[in-house]
Motif scaffolding. Sequence first.
Motif, PDB file in Angstrom:
ATOM      1  N   LYS A  91       0.831  -1.202   0.000  1.00 50.51           N
ATOM      2  CA  LYS A  91       0.000   0.000   0.000  1.00 50.51           C
ATOM      3  C   LYS A  91       0.865   1.252   0.000  1.00 50.51           C
ATOM      4  O   LYS A  91       0.542   2.252  -0.653  1.00 50.51           O
ATOM      5  CB  LYS A  91      -0.932   0.002   1.218  1.00 50.51           C
ATOM      6  N   VAL A  92       1.984   1.188   0.733  1.00 48.52           N
ATOM      7  CA  VAL A  92       2.924   2.306   0.749  1.00 48.52           C
ATOM      8  C   VAL A  92       3.529   2.503  -0.638  1.00 48.52           C
ATOM      9  O   VAL A  92       3.592   3.623  -1.159  1.00 48.52           O
ATOM     10  CB  VAL A  92       4.042   2.077   1.786  1.00 48.52           C
ATOM     11  N   VAL A  93       3.972   1.409  -1.249  1.00 49.85           N
ATOM     12  CA  VAL A  93       4.582   1.463  -2.580  1.00 49.85           C
ATOM     13  C   VAL A  93       3.632   2.117  -3.577  1.00 49.85           C
ATOM     14  O   VAL A  93       4.038   2.954  -4.390  1.00 49.85           O
ATOM     15  CB  VAL A  93       4.965   0.044  -3.066  1.00 49.85           C
ATOM     16  N   LEU A 113       1.742   5.068   6.430  1.00 48.38           N
ATOM     17  CA  LEU A 113       0.708   4.027   6.371  1.00 48.38           C
ATOM     18  C   LEU A 113       1.079   2.797   7.200  1.00 48.38           C
ATOM     19  O   LEU A 113       0.233   1.959   7.492  1.00 48.38           O
ATOM     20  CB  LEU A 113       0.468   3.609   4.916  1.00 48.38           C
ATOM     21  N   LEU A 114       2.354   2.695   7.579  1.00 51.53           N
ATOM     22  CA  LEU A 114       2.783   1.561   8.410  1.00 51.53           C
ATOM     23  C   LEU A 114       2.477   1.788   9.890  1.00 51.53           C
ATOM     24  O   LEU A 114       2.529   0.847  10.679  1.00 51.53           O
ATOM     25  CB  LEU A 114       4.285   1.319   8.245  1.00 51.53           C
ATOM     26  N   VAL A 217      11.326   3.535  11.876  1.00 51.54           N
ATOM     27  CA  VAL A 217      10.162   2.877  12.467  1.00 51.54           C
ATOM     28  C   VAL A 217      10.410   2.697  13.969  1.00 51.54           C
ATOM     29  O   VAL A 217      11.475   2.238  14.380  1.00 51.54           O
ATOM     30  CB  VAL A 217       9.905   1.499  11.817  1.00 51.54           C
ATOM     31  N   GLN A 218       9.429   3.091  14.769  1.00 50.38           N
ATOM     32  CA  GLN A 218       9.480   2.895  16.217  1.00 50.38           C
ATOM     33  C   GLN A 218       8.361   1.932  16.611  1.00 50.38           C
ATOM     34  O   GLN A 218       7.217   2.099  16.189  1.00 50.38           O
ATOM     35  CB  GLN A 218       9.295   4.231  16.955  1.00 50.38           C
ATOM     36  N   VAL A 219       8.701   0.924  17.408  1.00 52.91           N
ATOM     37  CA  VAL A 219       7.708  -0.057  17.827  1.00 52.91           C
ATOM     38  C   VAL A 219       7.588  -0.074  19.347  1.00 52.91           C
ATOM     39  O   VAL A 219       8.520   0.302  20.064  1.00 52.91           O
ATOM     40  CB  VAL A 219       8.054  -1.479  17.316  1.00 52.91           C
ATOM     41  N   LEU A 220       6.430  -0.520  19.816  1.00 50.65           N
ATOM     42  CA  LEU A 220       6.155  -0.626  21.246  1.00 50.65           C
ATOM     43  C   LEU A 220       5.419  -1.924  21.493  1.00 50.65           C
ATOM     44  O   LEU A 220       4.566  -2.320  20.695  1.00 50.65           O
ATOM     45  CB  LEU A 220       5.299   0.563  21.707  1.00 50.65           C
ATOM     46  N   ALA A 248       6.113   5.678  11.973  1.00 46.37           N
ATOM     47  CA  ALA A 248       6.731   5.357  10.692  1.00 46.37           C
ATOM     48  C   ALA A 248       7.003   6.698  10.034  1.00 46.37           C
ATOM     49  O   ALA A 248       6.081   7.369   9.555  1.00 46.37           O
ATOM     50  CB  ALA A 248       5.812   4.483   9.842  1.00 46.37           C
ATOM     51  N   ASP A 249       8.262   7.110  10.022  1.00 50.39           N
ATOM     52  CA  ASP A 249       8.605   8.470   9.642  1.00 50.39           C
ATOM     53  C   ASP A 249       9.717   8.493   8.602  1.00 50.39           C
ATOM     54  O   ASP A 249      10.617   7.657   8.616  1.00 50.39           O
ATOM     55  CB  ASP A 249       9.064   9.242  10.890  1.00 50.39           C
ATOM     56  N   LYS A 250       9.632   9.432   7.680  1.00 51.40           N
ATOM     57  CA  LYS A 250      10.701   9.651   6.699  1.00 51.40           C
ATOM     58  C   LYS A 250      10.908  11.136   6.511  1.00 51.40           C
ATOM     59  O   LYS A 250      10.034  11.959   6.841  1.00 51.40           O
ATOM     60  CB  LYS A 250      10.375   8.980   5.371  1.00 51.40           C
TER      61      LYS A 250
END
Length: 251
Positions: A91-93, A113-114, A217-220, A248-250
């Motif tokens: 979906k991001v692509v 979107l992630l 990407v940061q996860v918890l 999810a950052d760029k």
Amino acid sequence: MAKQTGIIKLKGTIGDISFYKTTDGHLARGKGGIDPERIKNDPAFQRTRENGSEFGTAGKGGKLLRNAIRILLQNAKDKRVTSRLTTQVLKVVKTDAGNPRGQRTIQGGTFGLLANFEFNINGKLASTLFALYTHAFDRVTGDATVNIPVFKPNVQIAAPSGTTHFKIVTGVAELDFENEAFAFDNDETAILPYDGNDTAIIDLTATAPANSVLPIVQVLGVEFYQEVNGEMYPLKNGSYNALAVKLADKV
């Protein structure tokens, strides 16, 4: 495809029928399809080639993310996480407006979107951790932080039956999709009692490379344990542990 029934399950090929096992059970399907060489060269299959290329891009991207957070993911995932993540990355692509179809990239798309992707459908973070928390990422320092004020675990964490203890975990990954490389760091609390007593304030920090220009990407997550004779064991082999993408950052 057809589902195999009966006592005896088959694997392999008999005539034009292939028998195989999946997470959905024992299945069977007939041989067939279009000649691969035609798909590679026939102009009529241009869209098919483009779709296949972008699906491959999504698959590699999802694998890179999984590998980056492997130390946390191995404790909190479901059987379909690979296919689910590939679908989300695809979906991001498809949102990449800067490259032609078939050559669109993950880094060129809407990477956000992630955010909130759940790695374990059987234990979603959104329906597990109800304590108020904040998370943030500073590209200059590379610090990805999580702050959770004082809370009562047995009130604000929905734990599976048998839980005696839990742990909060976080991680941050810098993802270089072009070179298929990553940098990862993580932090976690001690294993804490799952009871009605207030926790201390929880402050966690995982650090990515400073001044990164790559996607982050940061996860918890939350991991559950059961104490038996003074030893801590992952509850039900971690099948209900939660882990989700919170950022999810760029650039």
